[in-house]
Design an enzyme around this catalytic site. Sequence first.
Site, PDB file in Angstrom:
ATOM      1  N   HIS A  81     -10.939  50.776  -7.900  1.00  0.00           N
ATOM      2  CA  HIS A  81     -11.347  49.389  -7.637  1.00  0.00           C
ATOM      3  C   HIS A  81     -12.006  48.791  -8.877  1.00  0.00           C
ATOM      4  CE1 HIS A  81     -12.858  45.855  -5.722  1.00  0.00           C
ATOM      5  NE2 HIS A  81     -14.082  46.281  -5.522  1.00  0.00           N
ATOM      6  N   HIS A 209     -20.880  49.560  -8.151  1.00  0.00           N
ATOM      7  CA  HIS A 209     -19.463  49.584  -8.498  1.00  0.00           C
ATOM      8  C   HIS A 209     -19.251  50.275  -9.851  1.00  0.00           C
ATOM      9  CE1 HIS A 209     -19.299  46.394  -5.393  1.00  0.00           C
ATOM     10  NE2 HIS A 209     -18.043  46.768  -5.241  1.00  0.00           N
TER      11      HIS A 209
END
Length: 259
Positions: A81, A209
Amino acid sequence: MSNLMNELAVRLLSGDVEVIDLTQVLGPDTPIIHLPEEIAKNSAPFSMEQISKYDKDGPAWYWNTMTMGEHTGTHFDAPIHWVSGKDYPDGGTDTIPAQNLVGPACVIDCSAETAADPDYLLTADGVKAWEAENGEIKAGSWVLMRTDWLALMGRDNFLNADDTGPHSPGPTACCINYIIEKGVMGWGVETVGTDAGQAAMFETPFPAHSLMHGANKYGLASLMNLDKLPATGSILIVPPLKIENGSGSPLRVLALKAK
Ligand code: MN
């Protein structure tokens, strides 16, 4: 080992081991992240088109076609991602080892702090304070940040955004670096994304992230019912859809806990 599985089967059937659903309902009103139009494209919201419903298009069956982004509702973030995790050969939804998708959960209760400050940030010291009470976080665990966010904000104000952007809790970079050192499997939250609302402005932007996926680790967003789990002792089951080269996927998140 066969005794262990027999015991589990007996306890599941008797209800001594409960299955807790940590999943939000997936539908057109499911809150999704919104990025500023000037910096990025946004994801399509969930929609569903009927194919047939016991009618001329299919006399005995009901089914639909769904459209949604991979990162919609209760969902899994795979390492690919993020740009920091893009080169992991086992970092997509179809290549993550199945063994990594079932594991113990550590639930850190940040609900009081979040009620007092929606921009609350969990630090490494906050995690260490939790460990002092509950024991050390073991390698392979999932760390879940409980905020009771859905109950606090409701679906309509889930993003809690104003003209300074979204305001929701999350981890600091030092928190994420600390749990990576511990060898955790993943990081999960009850907010729309694994990072805090203001994380674009952090010195290390989007640490949940950039750092987690950079370390080939996973994320879970838009969880609910974390208040129903003990601090330790539950088992999380989190298989994303096996999308070819997928960056993430909506999923049903279940936890097993002893009564
Ligand atoms: Mn995501």
